[in-house]
Write a protein that holds these residues in place. Structure first.
Motif, PDB file in Angstrom:
ATOM      1  N   ALA A   1       0.873  -1.138  -0.031  1.00 16.06           N
ATOM      2  CA  ALA A   1       0.069   0.047  -0.182  1.00 16.06           C
ATOM      3  C   ALA A   1       0.816   1.507   0.009  1.00 16.06           C
ATOM      4  N   ASN A   2       2.139   1.251   0.495  1.00 17.40           N
ATOM      5  CA  ASN A   2       2.820   2.441   0.791  1.00 17.40           C
ATOM      6  C   ASN A   2       4.072   2.576  -0.512  1.00 17.40           C
ATOM      7  N   LEU A   3       4.020   1.523  -1.391  1.00 19.80           N
ATOM      8  CA  LEU A   3       4.867   1.810  -2.672  1.00 19.80           C
ATOM      9  C   LEU A   3       4.444   2.816  -3.527  1.00 19.80           C
ATOM     10  N   GLN A   4       4.986   4.006  -3.604  1.00 23.13           N
ATOM     11  CA  GLN A   4       4.512   4.993  -4.257  1.00 23.13           C
ATOM     12  C   GLN A   4       4.753   5.211  -5.824  1.00 23.13           C
ATOM     13  N   SER A   5       5.734   4.397  -6.146  1.00 22.13           N
ATOM     14  CA  SER A   5       5.933   4.615  -7.547  1.00 22.13           C
ATOM     15  C   SER A   5       6.613   3.135  -8.143  1.00 22.13           C
ATOM     16  N   ALA A   6       6.615   2.801  -9.418  1.00 21.48           N
ATOM     17  CA  ALA A   6       7.255   1.683 -10.000  1.00 21.48           C
ATOM     18  C   ALA A   6       8.842   1.472  -9.612  1.00 21.48           C
ATOM     19  N   ASP A   7       9.436   2.743  -9.438  1.00 27.55           N
ATOM     20  CA  ASP A   7      10.816   2.839  -9.230  1.00 27.55           C
ATOM     21  C   ASP A   7      11.097   2.338  -7.731  1.00 27.55           C
ATOM     22  N   GLU A   8      10.453   3.025  -6.840  1.00 23.18           N
ATOM     23  CA  GLU A   8      10.426   2.541  -5.548  1.00 23.18           C
ATOM     24  C   GLU A   8      10.285   0.843  -5.283  1.00 23.18           C
ATOM     25  N   ALA A   9       9.234   0.376  -5.926  1.00 18.01           N
ATOM     26  CA  ALA A   9       8.892  -1.071  -6.087  1.00 18.01           C
ATOM     27  C   ALA A   9       9.870  -1.849  -6.208  1.00 18.01           C
ATOM     28  N   ARG A  10      10.607  -1.460  -7.542  1.00 15.67           N
ATOM     29  CA  ARG A  10      11.735  -2.080  -7.989  1.00 15.67           C
ATOM     30  C   ARG A  10      12.918  -2.008  -7.108  1.00 15.67           C
ATOM     31  N   ALA A  11      13.052  -0.857  -6.437  1.00 10.42           N
ATOM     32  CA  ALA A  11      14.138  -0.746  -5.517  1.00 10.42           C
ATOM     33  C   ALA A  11      14.022  -1.843  -4.078  1.00 10.42           C
ATOM     34  N   GLN A  12      12.915  -1.830  -3.715  1.00 15.86           N
ATOM     35  CA  GLN A  12      12.380  -2.721  -2.615  1.00 15.86           C
ATOM     36  C   GLN A  12      12.743  -4.226  -3.297  1.00 15.86           C
ATOM     37  N   ALA A  13      12.292  -4.486  -4.357  1.00 13.01           N
ATOM     38  CA  ALA A  13      12.219  -5.882  -4.892  1.00 13.01           C
ATOM     39  C   ALA A  13      13.879  -6.271  -4.973  1.00 13.01           C
ATOM     40  N   GLU A  14      14.629  -5.417  -5.435  1.00  5.31           N
ATOM     41  CA  GLU A  14      15.953  -5.590  -5.434  1.00  5.31           C
ATOM     42  C   GLU A  14      16.531  -6.091  -4.121  1.00  5.31           C
ATOM     43  N   ARG A  15      16.069  -5.142  -3.067  1.00  4.85           N
ATOM     44  CA  ARG A  15      16.612  -5.401  -1.660  1.00  4.85           C
ATOM     45  C   ARG A  15      16.177  -6.761  -1.299  1.00  4.85           C
ATOM     46  N   LEU A  16      14.917  -7.160  -1.423  1.00  2.00           N
ATOM     47  CA  LEU A  16      14.197  -8.520  -1.043  1.00  2.00           C
ATOM     48  C   LEU A  16      15.097  -9.515  -2.032  1.00  2.00           C
ATOM     49  N   ARG A  17      15.589  -9.285  -3.343  1.00  2.00           N
ATOM     50  CA  ARG A  17      16.408 -10.403  -4.122  1.00  2.00           C
ATOM     51  C   ARG A  17      17.683 -10.616  -3.309  1.00  2.00           C
ATOM     52  N   ALA A  18      18.312  -9.517  -2.585  1.00  2.00           N
ATOM     53  CA  ALA A  18      19.545  -9.766  -2.088  1.00  2.00           C
ATOM     54  C   ALA A  18      19.624 -10.524  -0.742  1.00  2.00           C
ATOM     55  N   ALA A  19      18.079 -10.246  -0.036  1.00  2.00           N
ATOM     56  CA  ALA A  19      17.777 -11.234   1.043  1.00  2.00           C
ATOM     57  C   ALA A  19      17.541 -12.729   0.768  1.00  2.00           C
ATOM     58  N   PHE A  20      17.037 -12.893  -0.529  1.00  2.00           N
ATOM     59  CA  PHE A  20      16.614 -14.095  -0.879  1.00  2.00           C
ATOM     60  C   PHE A  20      18.030 -14.686  -1.306  1.00  2.00           C
ATOM     61  N   ASP A  21      18.854 -14.420  -1.793  1.00  2.00           N
ATOM     62  CA  ASP A  21      20.093 -14.906  -2.232  1.00  2.00           C
ATOM     63  C   ASP A  21      21.072 -15.249  -1.202  1.00  2.00           C
ATOM     64  N   ALA A  22      20.921 -14.363   0.094  1.00  2.00           N
ATOM     65  CA  ALA A  22      21.680 -14.319   1.102  1.00  2.00           C
ATOM     66  C   ALA A  22      21.248 -15.457   2.074  1.00  2.00           C
ATOM     67  N   ALA A  23      19.908 -15.907   2.123  1.00  2.00           N
ATOM     68  CA  ALA A  23      19.278 -16.634   3.142  1.00  2.00           C
ATOM     69  C   ALA A  23      19.882 -18.212   2.950  1.00  2.00           C
ATOM     70  N   ARG A  24      19.803 -18.726   3.823  1.00  2.00           N
ATOM     71  CA  ARG A  24      20.081 -20.314   3.785  1.00  2.00           C
ATOM     72  C   ARG A  24      19.202 -21.026   4.745  1.00  2.00           C
TER      73      ARG A  24
END
Length: 370
Positions: A347-370
């Motif tokens: 609900a608080n993702l205000q733009s496509a760019d912001e959503a992309r940036a947060q998805a990239e952060r999630l991808r980094a967590a995804f890759d780092a998780a064991r």
């Protein structure tokens, strides 16, 4: 004054705070305080401010097809207060009830704190599996359901299942607590009718909240009782803290009566459809086939299923360590399942760019998780 922390990316249950009509709200709240009368200065009615109860009853009749009087409406201190009121009025500690699996863990803990025993009942593409509930706990005294938009999977309870559930409750003299969370935010067509609107035998207690429709800081929810049980809930309400100060309730009543509430919900439906698109597109671009977003017709979060046998708990923990408020689907289950997933608020993702940036952060967590 201590600083209030900003919402974290993907936080669940949080409406679009940037889109709330603050100027209108401040004006109404200020007028309410300036016109503070004697009635607001004494002990408030533990069942809620009468004009707000009238406003809620009128709103539910129009938007949810629920015919009720203000005497059946009880304003409570959040959803916790609604569940407590239902338990104190109609149930006894030790009573067994059906609980959707997966289902909202906060409500599950609240019910257990009230001494209830919960029988997990599976959810499929038609919602709660009523037949399984009957086989698992045929003599249950209650069921807690999210029929309009299952929490967290998102499907609606089918009409045959609704009728089957109501028939079971009538035959068993059991109670159904209908948690109608997120019902206002449906992107395709009108919101589905409430289960309560089909309740001919008076077995459904309908719970709603202003936390997502307005903002969670209000701490206001409501419970609609069957007409024959209103007196029992009124008596139980006398033994609970109640919904709090009258001026806040009066401001909500004015907000509803002057049409601001309906206009705000219309704007939010359109806005959330756009912001959901931001997140879904970003996840697809960043993760490709490693996440599958479940289609849904409404709500303010998405469920992203994991491809392969990855631990959703490990990924969510890594994401939280990086400042992302991601929740694991496994934490919403009572029984174990191999079907993992990530719950992401948008609900608080205000733009496509912001959503992309947060998805990239999630991808980094995804890759780092064991």
């Amino acid at each position: 004054m201590a600083a209030v922390p900003a919402p974290r990316p993907f936080q669940l249950g949080l409406p679009a705070l940037d889109a709330f009509p603050r100027k209108t709200w401040v004006r109404l709240a200020g007028r309410t305080l300036r016109s503070l009368g004697m009635a607001a200065m004494v002990h408030p009615d533990p069942a809620g401010y009468e004009p707000l109860r009238r406003s809620i009853a009128a709103y539910l009749g129009i938007s949810r097809g629920i015919a009720c009087t203000p005497a059946q409406v009880f304003v409570t201190n959040g959803y916790r207060g609604a569940l407590q009121l239902a338990c104190r009025a109609l149930l006894e500690p030790g009573d067994e009830g059906w609980y959707e699996d997966p289902g909202y863990p906060y409500a599950r803990r609240l019910l257990e704190d009230e001494g209830m025993r919960l029988a997990p009942v599976a959810v499929d593409e038609e919602g709660l599996d009523v037949g399984q509930g009957i086989r698992r706990a045929a003599r249950a005294r209650f069921a807690v359901v999210t029929p309009t938009h299952q929490s967290p999977l998102g499907m609606a309870l089918s009409l045959p299942r609704r009728l089957e559930l109501l028939e079971w409750a009538g035959r068993s003299a059991a109670w159904i607590v209908e948690d109608d969370y997120d019902s206002e935010f449906r992107y395709h067509g009108r919101p589905l009718p409430a289960l309560k609107s089909l309740d001919a035998q008076g077995r459904v207690l309908y719970a709603g909240t202003f936390s997502k429709a307005l903002f969670p800081g209000l701490r206001l929810a409501y419970l609609v009782a069957p007409q024959a049980q209103a007196a029992r809930l009124q008596e139980a309400a006398q033994r609970l803290p109640g919904p709090g100060a009258v001026p806040l309730q009066a401001a909500v009543a004015d907000f509803m009566d002057q049409g601001h509430f309906a206009r705000h919900l219309r704007r939010m439906r359109a806005l959330y459809a756009v912001r959901r698109g931001f997140l879904v597109d970003a996840l697809d671009a960043v993760f490709g086939g490693r996440l599958h977003v479940q289609p849904q017709a409404g709500g303010i979060h998405v469920l992203a299923h994991l491809a392969g046998r990855r631990s959703d708990r490990a990924i969510a923990a890594e994401a939280r360590a990086r400042g992302l408020a991601v929740q694991a689907l496994s934490d919403w289950r009572i029984r174990k399942s191999a079907a993992g997933g990530l719950l992401l608020g948008f609900a608080n993702l205000q733009s496509a760019d912001e959503a992309r940036a947060q998805a990239e952060r999630l991808r980094a967590a995804f890759d780092a998780a064991r």
